[in-house]
Design an enzyme around this catalytic site. Structure first.
Site, PDB file in Angstrom:
ATOM      1  N   SER A   1       0.837  -1.203   0.000  1.00 11.69           N
ATOM      2  CA  SER A   1       0.000   0.000   0.000  1.00 11.69           C
ATOM      3  C   SER A   1       0.876   1.259   0.000  1.00 11.69           C
ATOM      4  O   SER A   1       1.700   1.428  -0.887  1.00 11.69           O
ATOM      5  CB  SER A   1      -0.954  -0.045   1.191  1.00 11.69           C
ATOM      6  OG  SER A   1      -2.021   0.856   1.032  1.00 11.69           O
TER       7      SER A   1
ATOM      8  N   ASP B   1      -9.503  -6.154  -4.510  1.00 10.45           N
ATOM      9  CA  ASP B   1      -9.066  -4.954  -3.781  1.00 10.45           C
ATOM     10  C   ASP B   1     -10.032  -3.800  -4.055  1.00 10.45           C
ATOM     11  O   ASP B   1     -10.208  -3.390  -5.200  1.00 10.45           O
ATOM     12  CB  ASP B   1      -7.648  -4.577  -4.231  1.00 10.45           C
ATOM     13  CG  ASP B   1      -6.995  -3.536  -3.320  1.00 10.45           C
ATOM     14  OD1 ASP B   1      -7.723  -2.734  -2.712  1.00 10.45           O
ATOM     15  OD2 ASP B   1      -5.759  -3.533  -3.234  1.00 10.45           O
TER      16      ASP B   1
ATOM     17  N   HIS C   1      -7.600  -5.824  -0.288  1.00 11.87           N
ATOM     18  CA  HIS C   1      -6.427  -4.965  -0.157  1.00 11.87           C
ATOM     19  C   HIS C   1      -5.457  -5.472   0.911  1.00 11.87           C
ATOM     20  O   HIS C   1      -4.246  -5.300   0.785  1.00 11.87           O
ATOM     21  CB  HIS C   1      -6.880  -3.538   0.183  1.00 11.87           C
ATOM     22  CG  HIS C   1      -5.766  -2.553   0.230  1.00 11.87           C
ATOM     23  ND1 HIS C   1      -5.012  -2.230  -0.878  1.00 11.87           N
ATOM     24  CD2 HIS C   1      -5.251  -1.798   1.255  1.00 11.87           C
ATOM     25  CE1 HIS C   1      -4.091  -1.330  -0.549  1.00 11.87           C
ATOM     26  NE2 HIS C   1      -4.219  -1.056   0.742  1.00 11.87           N
TER      27      HIS C   1
END
Length: 337
Positions: free
Chosen positions: A148, A278, A306
């Protein structure tokens, strides 16, 4: 029954009852303390040791296992509002002979937080480089992993310091202009168009908002007790003002596409791991990286959101190990050629 034997049973029962009652009390009254104890125990069980490193007056907190050896060290960068312990579920499935380092990102957990610090992606890359120099991790090239926000930082780091990174794993990284829209992207557009939004989905302040965040980030629907949700919120609330500042910093024009701006400079063999479902950073970003980085290997995980590291830790560890073996074999083949 003999009185002494009866007393022994009473004492034994009382001895067992004390830790049980302490656990129940912690669960009901101080769930945040229980969460901290949980991470402490897990680190200890996995052999991860916590240390501090200093660059001038700036403190970095990190955990590590093993020592540098013939195989590349592995540095792991966590995502927005997380901490070094988010990697423990993956560490569990990695061999103990690997040198692993998990660092708290700038402003997070045990690493220095300062209102004067630069929390843009470039600013974070600079800080991580200072950390690498502090612990002398760059004596030889290392494998860099980021997820991320940490994936955005990792990719830009590999582009800016190519001599230090021998290989790169990006797990659903931020920093790309994702061609496919989703609910979270629509929120970002609204944020850009407005002067400010009161609630950011990744910064919960109630158990209900925490449950919504978990639902947004995970394809797997975890059944989390209300008390644990409260504990997770209690741990985060003192930091929410910082998280809001950081979020606005990393989604502004200076940082939001930083990986995209730097991906053509990445020379290290690169692995991309992404959850197909995601809802935060769309899986279409994987194609952007694959088309721009020469030696890029893409793995799309079905039935995964995610939070790849939390949802599929065993698979993530397996893919990283297979990728490291592939890179190692390729290097040996070059030497023999």
């Amino acid at each position: 029954m003999d009185l002494d034997v009866l007393n022994m049973f009473v004492i034994a029962g009382g001895t067992l009852a004390i830790p049980i009652l302490a656990f129940v009390a912690s669960f009901l009254l101080w769930p945040s303390a229980l969460i901290r104890i949980y991470y402490w125990y897990w680190r200890r069980a996995l052999g991860m040791q916590v240390r501090y490193a200093y660059y001038d007056d700036y403190q970095f907190c990190y955990s590590y296992r093993g020592r540098p050896g013939n195989k590349p060290s592995i540095l792991m960068l966590h995502g927005f509002s997380a901490h070094k312990d988010m990697w423990l579920s993956v560490v569990k499935f990695l061999p103990k002979n690997l040198h692993l380092v998990c660092v708290d990102m700038p402003g997070h957990e045990g690493t220095t937080r300062s209102s004067l610090d630069d929390y843009s992606i470039n600013g974070q890359v600079k800080r991580i480089h200072e950390f690498v120099e502090c612990i002398k991790l760059n004596r030889k090239p290392f494998h860099l992993v980021g997820t991320s926000m940490g994936g955005n930082v990792a990719g830009v780091y590999a582009a800016q310091y190519p001599a230090e990174v021998c290989s790169l794993s990006l797990v659903c990284p931020a920093g790309l202009p994702y061609p496919t829209d989703n609910k979270f992207r629509k929120f970002l557009r609204e944020l850009k168009e407005s002067e400010g939004i009161d609630r950011i989905p990744l910064i919960p302040s109630t158990p209900e908002e925490m449950a919504e965040m978990l639902k947004l980030c995970s394809y797997v629907r975890f059944k989390v007790p209300q008390q644990i949700l409260q504990g997770l919120v209690d741990v985060r609330i003192p930091h929410n003002e910082f998280y809001r500042k950081l979020f606005l910093e990393i989604v502004n024009e200076k940082s939001v596409y930083k990986l995209h701006e730097n991906m053509s400079k990445i020379k290290a063999p690169t692995q991309v791991i992404w959850g197909k479902q995601d809802q935060v950073l769309d899986v279409s970003g994987a194609d952007i990286l694959a088309n721009s980085i020469p030696d890029c290997h893409v793995h799309i995980l079905e039935n995964c959101g995610h939070s790849v590291v939390v949802e599929r830790p065993r698979k993530t560890a397996k893919l990283i190990l297979e990728f490291l073996a592939l890179v190692h074999n390729a290097e040996n083949s070059k030497k023999l050629a």
